[in-house]
Design an enzyme around this catalytic site. Structure first.
Site, PDB file in Angstrom:
ATOM      1  N   GLU A 129      78.741   7.799 -15.594  1.00  0.00           N
ATOM      2  CA  GLU A 129      77.881   8.261 -14.506  1.00  0.00           C
ATOM      3  C   GLU A 129      78.035   7.434 -13.241  1.00  0.00           C
ATOM      4  OE1 GLU A 129      76.788  10.125 -18.120  1.00  0.00           O
ATOM      5  OE2 GLU A 129      77.021   7.971 -17.687  1.00  0.00           O
TER       6      GLU A 129
ATOM      7  N   HIS B  97      67.919  13.072 -24.780  1.00  0.00           N
ATOM      8  CA  HIS B  97      68.058  14.396 -24.173  1.00  0.00           C
ATOM      9  C   HIS B  97      66.708  15.010 -23.809  1.00  0.00           C
ATOM     10  CE1 HIS B  97      71.792  13.819 -26.483  1.00  0.00           C
ATOM     11  NE2 HIS B  97      72.362  14.509 -25.522  1.00  0.00           N
TER      12      HIS B  97
END
Length: 346
Positions: A140, A210
């Site tokens: 990321e 998640h």
């Protein structure tokens, strides 16, 4: 090494060292002699002074918008918006983990294609090519860091962080580079980009990696705008505004809302825009104000229906953007109800 290899002589190396020292000393002298900035300039260039996404004369085509076609999900309308905006602006590049249809372009005609784990970017690579739509490493900080360089050089990155839970390796880039480039350069350098991020819970199997929300972490980052739609139509209009504005935008897409039936919409035109800082009144009431966003809009609406059976009416406000915040809509509602409840996932 340089002298051993005959690349440079000791005399030239010493001259180069002196040249560098002189340059550094001159810069230091300028810094020391420069007066401290005036206190009133502290908020200058936090956001673009030229392109204001809250300007309803420029970014509001919501009222009376013509819709057509079969109703689509939030995924469908986001995807349509990205197709249309990439067609309009050749500077837009899209990348992230698995966002391309195929890692190796030569196999595009032989595979169904991926287009993201939620299919939000499906067929963008097929339409616009691998130079504008491509997969990134699973890193990321790499995604956001590369987007910073592209934005500074004049491109318009629209990147995807696959799940909000994995955004934290890019925290330094977002907090210190993306959000502050305009401010710390006093407007000389800008970093407009869109970071699309699936976010939130209410799905089975999400667990700790998640399901996170974490909006407050970024809502307190000066220089970063945040959009958080609850319906397919709002997602389309807010994303188009995010892409066309001149500031970095964190565009949060709640995973639970991606394919809901209740928030589907027909398709708007290519110039459908919803301004930032414009909340939406979802339900009219007089007894209590509920301020919320994302997946909790419909959950609050269902709760309001139950309260109505008990004689309590709810004024329900969907913020739609968290930075900027529609304080006027909230104040107007609370003046009427004298009670306010804020519902959020954090």
């Amino acid at each position: 090494f340089l002298m051993t290899e005959g690349i440079i002589t000791s005399e030239k190396l010493e001259a180069l060292r002196k040249e560098v020292d002189d340059e550094v000393n001159k810069a230091a002298d300028i810094a020391i002699e420069t007066p401290q900035p005036a206190p009133e300039s502290a908020l200058r260039n936090v956001f673009s002074p030229d392109v204001d996404p809250t300007d309803r004369s420029l970014f509001d085509t919501e009222e009376g918008a013509e819709l057509s076609g079969n109703p689509g999900t939030m995924v469908d309308l986001i995807n349509r918006c990205m197709h249309e905006e990439m067609e309009r602006d050749p500077r837009i590049v899209v990348f992230g983990e698995d966002v391309a249809d195929c890692s190796r372009e030569e196999y595009l005609e032989r595979v169904k294609g991926k287009g993201g784990v939620f299919k939000v970017t499906a067929n963008l690579q097929r339409k616009f090519g691998s130079a504008r739509v491509f997969n990134s490493p699973l890193a990321e900080a790499n995604i956001v860091g590369r987007a910073v360089g592209m934005a500074i050089r004049g491109l318009k990155p629209v990147v995807e962080i696959q799940f909000f839970d994995y955004i934290f390796p890019a925290m330094m880039q977002i907090r210190n580079e993306v959000a502050l480039t305009r401010w710390r350069s006093d407007g000389d350098t800008t970093c407009p980009m869109v970071m699309r991020v699936p976010v939130g819970g209410y799905l089975k199997g999400g667990a700790v990696y998640h399901s996170q929300s974490g909006t407050t972490l970024f809502a307190h980052t000066p220089g970063l705008m945040i959009a958080y739609p609850s319906t397919a139509l709002d997602a389309n209009g807010l994303l188009r505004t995010a892409i066309r504005c001149d500031d970095p935008v964190l565009f949060l897409e709640h995973k639970h809302l991606y394919r809901q039936i209740y928030n589907k919409s027909e398709y708007p035109s290519k110039d459908f825009l919803i301004p930032f800082g414009k909340a939406k009144k979802v339900r009219e009431g007089n007894d209590v104000t509920i301020v919320t966003f994302g997946a909790l809009v419909e959950r609050s609406n269902q709760a309001a229906k139950r309260l109505e059976q008990q004689g309590i009416t709810v004024d329900l406000i969907d913020l739609r953007t968290l930075v900027p915040y529609d304080w006027e809509a909230i104040a107007e509602s609370v003046k009427k109800t004298s009670r306010v409840l804020v519902a959020h996932e954090d």
